[in-house]
Structures are given as C-alpha cells and as structure tokens.
Design a protein around this motif. Structure first.
Motif, PDB file in Angstrom:
ATOM      1  N   PRO A   1       0.919  -1.167  -0.026  1.00 22.49           N
ATOM      2  CA  PRO A   1      -0.018   0.035   0.050  1.00 22.49           C
ATOM      3  C   PRO A   1       0.821   1.234   0.174  1.00 22.49           C
ATOM      4  CG  PRO A   1      -0.156  -1.301   2.101  1.00 22.49           C
ATOM      5  CD  PRO A   1       0.673  -1.961   1.163  1.00 22.49           C
ATOM      6  N   GLU A   2       0.447   2.297  -0.697  1.00 19.85           N
ATOM      7  CA  GLU A   2       1.071   3.579  -0.646  1.00 19.85           C
ATOM      8  C   GLU A   2       1.313   4.065   0.694  1.00 19.85           C
ATOM      9  OE1 GLU A   2       0.371   5.814  -3.926  1.00 19.85           O
ATOM     10  OE2 GLU A   2       1.372   7.496  -3.096  1.00 19.85           O
ATOM     11  N   ILE A   3       2.459   4.475   0.969  1.00 19.27           N
ATOM     12  CA  ILE A   3       2.541   5.271   2.271  1.00 19.27           C
ATOM     13  C   ILE A   3       2.592   6.545   2.113  1.00 19.27           C
ATOM     14  CG2 ILE A   3       3.948   5.325   4.471  1.00 19.27           C
ATOM     15  CD1 ILE A   3       4.387   2.343   3.956  1.00 19.27           C
ATOM     16  N   PRO A   4       1.909   7.460   3.010  1.00 23.28           N
ATOM     17  CA  PRO A   4       2.048   8.796   2.714  1.00 23.28           C
ATOM     18  C   PRO A   4       3.344   9.201   2.927  1.00 23.28           C
ATOM     19  CG  PRO A   4       0.102   8.305   4.315  1.00 23.28           C
ATOM     20  CD  PRO A   4       0.787   7.127   3.975  1.00 23.28           C
ATOM     21  N   VAL A   5       3.591  10.105   1.868  1.00 25.55           N
ATOM     22  CA  VAL A   5       4.989  10.359   1.799  1.00 25.55           C
ATOM     23  C   VAL A   5       5.586  11.384   2.895  1.00 25.55           C
ATOM     24  CG1 VAL A   5       6.791  11.862   0.539  1.00 25.55           C
ATOM     25  CG2 VAL A   5       5.164  10.283  -0.688  1.00 25.55           C
TER      26      VAL A   5
ATOM     27  N   PRO B   1       7.412  -6.882  15.288  1.00 23.76           N
ATOM     28  CA  PRO B   1       7.556  -6.754  13.656  1.00 23.76           C
ATOM     29  C   PRO B   1       6.741  -6.029  12.889  1.00 23.76           C
ATOM     30  CG  PRO B   1       7.736  -8.921  14.375  1.00 23.76           C
ATOM     31  CD  PRO B   1       7.046  -8.238  15.488  1.00 23.76           C
ATOM     32  N   ARG B   2       6.905  -5.286  11.724  1.00 17.59           N
ATOM     33  CA  ARG B   2       5.962  -4.674  11.191  1.00 17.59           C
ATOM     34  C   ARG B   2       5.614  -5.417   9.877  1.00 17.59           C
ATOM     35  NH1 ARG B   2       6.514   0.603   6.953  1.00 17.59           N
ATOM     36  NH2 ARG B   2       4.285   0.927   6.947  1.00 17.59           N
ATOM     37  N   TYR B   3       4.608  -6.375  10.255  1.00 15.04           N
ATOM     38  CA  TYR B   3       4.347  -7.585   9.081  1.00 15.04           C
ATOM     39  C   TYR B   3       3.549  -6.585   8.118  1.00 15.04           C
ATOM     40  CZ  TYR B   3       5.241 -10.818  12.689  1.00 15.04           C
ATOM     41  OH  TYR B   3       5.838 -11.690  13.913  1.00 15.04           O
ATOM     42  N   ARG B   4       3.477  -6.878   7.014  1.00 13.64           N
ATOM     43  CA  ARG B   4       2.855  -6.575   6.079  1.00 13.64           C
ATOM     44  C   ARG B   4       1.172  -6.749   6.138  1.00 13.64           C
ATOM     45  NH1 ARG B   4       3.272  -7.401  -0.489  1.00 13.64           N
ATOM     46  NH2 ARG B   4       5.434  -6.426  -0.250  1.00 13.64           N
ATOM     47  N   CYS B   5       0.957  -7.812   6.703  1.00 14.79           N
ATOM     48  CA  CYS B   5      -0.170  -8.132   6.978  1.00 14.79           C
ATOM     49  C   CYS B   5      -1.115  -7.536   8.143  1.00 14.79           C
ATOM     50  CB  CYS B   5      -0.364  -9.608   7.315  1.00 14.79           C
ATOM     51  SG  CYS B   5       0.549 -10.160   8.765  1.00 14.79           S
ATOM     52  N   ILE B   6      -0.416  -6.509   8.782  1.00 11.00           N
ATOM     53  CA  ILE B   6      -0.798  -5.527   9.773  1.00 11.00           C
ATOM     54  C   ILE B   6      -2.107  -4.962   8.876  1.00 11.00           C
ATOM     55  CG2 ILE B   6      -0.688  -3.819  11.340  1.00 11.00           C
ATOM     56  CD1 ILE B   6       1.999  -4.889  12.001  1.00 11.00           C
ATOM     57  N   PRO B   7      -3.188  -4.636   9.315  1.00 10.82           N
ATOM     58  CA  PRO B   7      -4.151  -3.959   8.637  1.00 10.82           C
ATOM     59  C   PRO B   7      -3.842  -2.546   8.475  1.00 10.82           C
ATOM     60  CG  PRO B   7      -5.355  -5.292  10.286  1.00 10.82           C
ATOM     61  CD  PRO B   7      -3.792  -5.337  10.389  1.00 10.82           C
TER      62      PRO B   7
ATOM     63  N   LYS C   1      -5.498   0.081   8.371  1.00 12.82           N
ATOM     64  CA  LYS C   1      -5.910   1.305   9.115  1.00 12.82           C
ATOM     65  C   LYS C   1      -5.217   1.401  10.298  1.00 12.82           C
ATOM     66  CE  LYS C   1      -8.914  -1.856  11.707  1.00 12.82           C
ATOM     67  NZ  LYS C   1     -10.275  -2.583  12.209  1.00 12.82           N
ATOM     68  N   TYR C   2      -4.293   0.423  10.788  1.00 10.58           N
ATOM     69  CA  TYR C   2      -3.256   0.687  11.669  1.00 10.58           C
ATOM     70  C   TYR C   2      -1.661   1.374  10.968  1.00 10.58           C
ATOM     71  CZ  TYR C   2      -6.458  -2.130  14.579  1.00 10.58           C
ATOM     72  OH  TYR C   2      -7.523  -2.477  15.057  1.00 10.58           O
ATOM     73  N   GLN C   3      -1.402   0.966   9.865  1.00  6.96           N
ATOM     74  CA  GLN C   3      -0.214   1.218   9.218  1.00  6.96           C
ATOM     75  C   GLN C   3      -0.137   2.648   9.136  1.00  6.96           C
ATOM     76  OE1 GLN C   3       2.239  -1.025   7.641  1.00  6.96           O
ATOM     77  NE2 GLN C   3       1.279  -2.959   7.567  1.00  6.96           N
ATOM     78  N   GLU C   4      -1.576   3.185   8.577  1.00 12.12           N
ATOM     79  CA  GLU C   4      -1.267   4.304   8.131  1.00 12.12           C
ATOM     80  C   GLU C   4      -1.403   5.390   9.293  1.00 12.12           C
ATOM     81  OE1 GLU C   4      -5.057   5.782   6.250  1.00 12.12           O
ATOM     82  OE2 GLU C   4      -6.235   4.784   7.546  1.00 12.12           O
ATOM     83  N   LYS C   5      -1.573   5.048  10.482  1.00 12.56           N
ATOM     84  CA  LYS C   5      -1.558   5.946  11.774  1.00 12.56           C
ATOM     85  C   LYS C   5      -0.186   5.904  12.300  1.00 12.56           C
ATOM     86  CE  LYS C   5      -6.232   5.885  12.827  1.00 12.56           C
ATOM     87  NZ  LYS C   5      -7.060   4.583  13.132  1.00 12.56           N
TER      88      LYS C   5
ATOM     89  N   ILE D   1      12.068   2.229  12.029  1.00 10.69           N
ATOM     90  CA  ILE D   1      11.052   2.214  13.374  1.00 10.69           C
ATOM     91  C   ILE D   1       9.883   2.951  13.008  1.00 10.69           C
ATOM     92  CG2 ILE D   1      10.988   2.654  15.883  1.00 10.69           C
ATOM     93  CD1 ILE D   1      14.149   2.670  15.894  1.00 10.69           C
ATOM     94  N   MET D   2       8.775   2.303  13.123  1.00 12.36           N
ATOM     95  CA  MET D   2       7.523   2.991  13.020  1.00 12.36           C
ATOM     96  C   MET D   2       6.714   2.892  14.186  1.00 12.36           C
ATOM     97  SD  MET D   2       7.661   3.830   9.931  1.00 12.36           S
ATOM     98  CE  MET D   2       5.793   4.281   9.436  1.00 12.36           C
ATOM     99  N   GLU D   3       6.086   4.047  14.667  1.00 13.16           N
ATOM    100  CA  GLU D   3       5.507   4.257  16.008  1.00 13.16           C
ATOM    101  C   GLU D   3       3.936   4.503  16.094  1.00 13.16           C
ATOM    102  OE1 GLU D   3       8.045   5.184  19.239  1.00 13.16           O
ATOM    103  OE2 GLU D   3       6.805   7.007  19.636  1.00 13.16           O
ATOM    104  N   TYR D   4       3.252   3.830  17.027  1.00 16.27           N
ATOM    105  CA  TYR D   4       1.836   3.853  17.114  1.00 16.27           C
ATOM    106  C   TYR D   4       1.812   3.935  18.666  1.00 16.27           C
ATOM    107  CZ  TYR D   4      -2.941   2.734  16.395  1.00 16.27           C
ATOM    108  OH  TYR D   4      -4.442   2.547  16.241  1.00 16.27           O
ATOM    109  N   VAL D   5       0.988   5.006  19.345  1.00 16.80           N
ATOM    110  CA  VAL D   5       0.662   5.244  20.664  1.00 16.80           C
ATOM    111  C   VAL D   5      -0.969   4.849  20.873  1.00 16.80           C
ATOM    112  CG1 VAL D   5       0.815   6.716  22.574  1.00 16.80           C
ATOM    113  CG2 VAL D   5       2.587   6.830  20.646  1.00 16.80           C
TER     114      VAL D   5
END
Ligand code: ADP
Ligand code: GLC
Length: 546
Positions: A34-38, A107-113, A115-119, A141-145
């Motif tokens: 999926p395209e990740i917001p630049v 791990p940041r698996y590609r199968c993570i939905p 809706k979470y990846q984009e946040k 490193i990608m972070e989600y709180v």
C-alpha cells in the motif's frame, strides 16, 4: 550526511537524514505494498521524543515506576494467531495501571491492517550488521501510541513481507534473528533504556543472548531481562551453521549450556532461557509440568537446571475487550443480572446464524481453538458421535491441521442441524459462541494457560476442561456436595473421561437447572482480569533490580 556510529556490540548503526531503501529490497518487491503517505517518510530522521507517559503522581499508583520493553512476535489488534497476541495487548495495558511505562516492540508485518499502518509515525532508521559474514540490513522504526502504550514496529520488507507472521522455519529463523537483534538496536537508537526487557516465546528468545554478549557494554545492557514461555512446543530449532550464520553469534555460544541441542542443532529458546535473568510461564502448574519429560519438549533438564529463576503467573483477559455487557457483536449483550434470559436469546441467534435447529432448550457446546493436537481434538473426535443425542449441539470454530479440519467438516455433514464446524478464524463469530453456548470444551493434551476458558467463564459459559497447566489453575471443578466450582474437569487424557465430564455437565444442566444457573453467575463474577497477575509481574520486575 550520514552519521556513523559503532557501538561495542559491533552493531554498526548509521543514522540517515534521507529515507533509504531497505537493503536487498527490489522495486518489484515493493510494488504491491500500500502506498504510504510520503509526508510520514519524509520526516527528519532525528528521533522525536516519546510522548510523555501518563502522570505518575497519583497516590494510589504503586511506587516506584518501572519501564518495560515488551518484545514479541504478535499483538492484538495488529496481528494475532492465538493467545500470545491477546497477552501482548492486554498485559502492557494492565501494567500501565501498575505505574509501568511500557513500550511494545513488534515486527512490522505487511499483513497488519492498513488502518493501523497508516497511523504509524516514522521514528527513524539505521543499518545493522546481522550475519556472521557482516551482511547488514535496514532497520526502520514506525511508532503507534494507543491507550497509554507505545508500540514500535521494526520495519524491513525482506523479512516481514509474507502474508502470515509465521511461515516455515527456513524463513522464520532469519526473520526472528533479525527481529531480536533489531529490537535491542532500536532501543539503543531511540535512547529508551528500560529497566526490564520482557521477551516472549522463541521468536524473541535470542534477545537475552544478544543482550549479554554482542550488546554487552552498550546502554541497553543495563536492563534486566525476563523471558516468558507461552508455549514450549515451539522452540526455533535449526542446524547450527544456519543459526550461527543468521544470528552472527560467536562460536562459544553453540555449546550445550546455551544454544546447542542434539548433535548438530541449535535451539533459540534454549539459549534465551540460559541467558535470562528470570523465566516465567503462564501458569504455576505449567511451570512445574515443563520440568518433567512429558511436558518439557526436550528442555525439561535445562529447565530444572534453571528452575531457581522460573516462576508461573497465570494469564488474565482484557475485560474491556471481553465484556458481555458492552459486547456489540452479541445479539443481546448481558450482565450478571440478566444473563440467564439474555443468554437464551444469544443462543437462538447463534443457532440461526449457524444453521442449527433453533431451540433454546438444547445444550450447546462450543469449541474455539487452533486445530492442533495440543488442544485434545483426538478426544473430541473420538466421542463426538456419542454427544449427539437430540438434546445437544456442538459448535466448532477453528483452523489448523487438515486432519482436524476435515474430521469436523465430516461431523457437520453427518449431523446436520446438530453440529456446525466453522473452519475459519473469525473474531466476531468467537464472541457470538462465547455468548450463546452453554459450555465450552478445552480438553487439551497440554495447555500453558489457555484463555478460552477464562473468556467463557466471563461470558457465563461453563468450561469443561482437562486438568492440565493453566486449565487446572483457573477452573475449580464443580462439587455437587458443596455446590461450588466453576466448571467440569477430568484428569487423564482419555476420551471416556472427557465424555464423562460432558455428561456430568449435561446432567446438571437438564436435571438441576438452578444449580447450573448458580454456576453461570459464579463464573461471570469470578475475577479473570489481568489486575492480579499484572501486580505479580510488577513484583518480579521489582525483584530484578537494574
Ligand atoms: P492458544 O494461544 O494456544 O491458541 P489460548 O486459549 O491462549 O490458546 O488463546 C486463543 C485465543 O485465540 C483466544 O482469544 C480465542 O478466542 C482465539 N481464537 C482461537 N481460534 C480462533 C478462531 N478460529 N477464530 C477466532 N478466535 C480464535
Ligand atoms: C500459548 C498457549 C496458551 C496460552 C497463550 C498465551 O499460545 O498455548 O495456553 O494461553 O500462549 O499465554
């Protein structure tokens, strides 16, 4: 300009100011991502401050505060294949209420939905040596709180791009060598040095080994390390040359006391157990069982040797997530006050949804499980025809070994209207079964803790379990003389004993409904939350003084 730093672990860490392509990732390999917001990727690579953790001054919070890094391979709601995913979500949440500052590294698996990846927010990247030939890899490193817990996802498409978290050992061994080392390197990179590093299962078992060897003397090595065994069946065993190559660990660790097993294998779990400051498992009974040959999966002697640092703490469930009173997935949510009437409504809705005969007087038995031999399914298969007596229905939800999937499909066909086998993974359906069934079967061959019996009790669904591991510790057998207990149990792994336990349950249900209903209510108010267990983990963290 890139700033290069080499910590004493020999892990070269290079902070870049511009985003780089993960090592070895081809353009083709990224094409269908999926395209990740630049804008998220173009943030400067400097490490932003972690948002301040919740205030700690409330007098009721236990003191002192502790910081803990959880490292594991799955976590609800991002990715879950079983109970480990539930625990990685619920325990950190419960620990925040015990004045703990928790960061979960996954791990940041590609199968993570998506809706979470984009946040997720970009926190930085570096390159890390991994293999014995010095091959290095990109670590992002990608972070989600969320809910007071910080989730840091280790990014690398070479390792984490398959559809499932676990595929086969050929891929999984390199994947989790990389993940374990990258998790520690990420803590150093973020300069977030916890008091405790709490690792889970074999996928994170090299963390203690790396911490005390290649990372010795780096900042993160001041942390104490705990390893929790959720399931000893899976250990990360492969031939020594492969694990030596991917882990980059020195030769002396491939010794019987640490990683070596048999003639030419290395065992990642074994190494982690040796190097942890504390080992826990998910029930007191399982902590004892795994020191015996039957349950020890080949590591019983190793565990006996390390038993001085082995403890058992039973799991809980997240009572916000599993709350029959507010469960929107149920046809009729209910609490202890209206459970008896509302459970009947949920039963009718479940029967309707699953194509079973609609009749609230039938005794509905649920089974929600990975379909593997751990779960006692041979016993269930053996006696299932005996259960179908015109008054009983069986509802199965699970995926796993083909032989069990097929046998349950066969029974659905053979007993149409009385048996429904949903061969799938479906959270929504699981909620409806917990709400609509009368009893839930957990006749496991071994069960480190088990969460389904806990969820069932919380939903007023009476568990029928084998007395092993956490099932023994959490389900008190019904006693007809004192009229107490929470469910029906049997001890030896024998089909007729399972049948006998189910028949005892049915007898109570059909002949002493008042007593049955009292048990339903007793189960609903039983404390199966994480609070007590989180307190016990906290005490262990305090024992492990930095
Ligand atoms: P294990 O981790 O050994 O699989 P646990 O009892 O600890 O067993 O946890 C199982 C978890 O997975 C529970 O939350 C249960 O509801 C869930 N689960 C198992 N199978 C399914 C399925 N087919 N669909 C939905 N949820 C499932
Ligand atoms: C494992 C065990 C299960 C336990 C879960 C969470 O998957 O099989 O018994 O409840 O981990 O700890």
């Amino acid at each position: 300009m890139a700033e290069k730093r080499s910590d004493s672990a020999g892990t070269k860490i290079k902070k870049n100011n511009a985003p780089s392509v993960p090592a070895g990732t081809s353009a083709a390999g990224t094409a269908d991502l999926p395209e990740i917001p630049v804008s998220r990727y173009e943030e400067p690579a400097s490490v932003p401050d972690t948002p301040p953790a919740p205030a700690v001054s409330e007098p009721e919070l236990p003191q002192p505060r502790r910081s803990i890094a959880f490292i594991g391979s799955e976590c609800y709601p991002f990715v879950k294949t079983g109970g480990l995913g539930d625990v990685m979500y619920a325990l950190p949440k419960a620990l925040t209420r015990q004045n703990c500052d928790v960061k979960v590294i996954l791990p940041r698996y590609r199968c993570i939905p998506w809706k979470y990846q984009e946040k997720m927010v970009y926190r930085g990247e570096f390159r890390m040596d991994l293999c014995s030939d010095g091959r290095s890899f990109y670590v992002g490193i990608m972070e989600y709180v969320w809910d007071g817990v910080v989730y840091d996802f280790i990014d690398n498409e070479d390792f984490f791009s398959s559809g499932n978290p676990y595929t086969n050992l050929i891929d999984d061994i390199p994947k989790y060598c990389f993940f374990s080392k990258a998790a520690l390197a990420a803590l150093n990179y973020m300069d977030w040095i916890p008091d405790i590093i709490h690792c889970h299962d074999w996928q994170a078992a090299l963390v203690p080994v790396y911490l005390r060897t290649l990372f010795a003397g780096t900042r993160v090595s001041s942390a104490k390390v705990m390893l929790t065994i959720h399931n000893l069946r899976f250990q990360g065993i492969y031939d020594i040359p492969t694990i030596k190559y991917w882990s980059g660990l020195p030769d002396y660790l491939f010794d019987y006391a640490v990683l070596k097993q048999g003639h030419d294998d290395a065992n990642m779990f074994k190494g982690g157990l040796a190097y942890s400051d504390m080992i826990t498992t998910v029930s007191g009974t399982y902590a004892g069982e795994i020191q015996s040959p039957f349950y020890g999966e080949g590591l019983d002697a190793h565990l006996r040797f390390h038993s001085w640092k082995l403890r058992g703490i039973v799991n809980g469930i997240d009572c916000d997530l599993w709350n029959p009173e507010k469960d929107e997935l149920l046809a009729s949510p209910y609490g202890p006050d209206d459970a008896l009437a509302k459970k009947a409504e949920n039963k009718l809705a479940l029967q309707e949804q699953l194509g079973l005969e609609r009749d609230e007087h039938k005794f509905v038995i649920g089974l929600i499980s990975r379909l593997t031999d751990q779960k006692g399914l041979d016993l269930v298969n053996f006696i299932l025809p005996e259960l179908i007596d015109g008054n009983t229905q069986v509802v199965v939800l699970g995926t796993g070994d083909v032989r069990y999937e097929n046998s349950f499909r066969y029974y659905e066909n053979a007993f149409r209207g009385s048996v429904c086998s949903s061969i799938m993974y479906d959270e929504e359906r699981a909620h409806r079964i917990y709400g609509g069934a009368d009893a839930l079967l957990v006749p496991s061959l071994f069960e480190p803790c088990g969460l389904t019996q806990l969820i069932a009790m919380h939903y007023g669904t009476v568990p029928i379990v084998r007395e092993t591991g956490g099932l023994k510790d959490t389900v008190q057998p019904y006693n007809e003389y004192s009229n107490d207990g929470n469910g029906f149990t049997f001890d030896r792994y024998e089909a007729w004993l399972l049948l006998d336990a189910i028949n005892r349950a049915k007898t109570l249900y059909f002949t002493s409904r008042d007593r049955w209903n009292e048990m339903v209510l007793r189960d609903m108010v039983k404390d199966v939350s994480w609070e007590n267990s989180a307190r016990q983990y906290r005490s262990l963290y305090l024992e492990l003084k930095p």
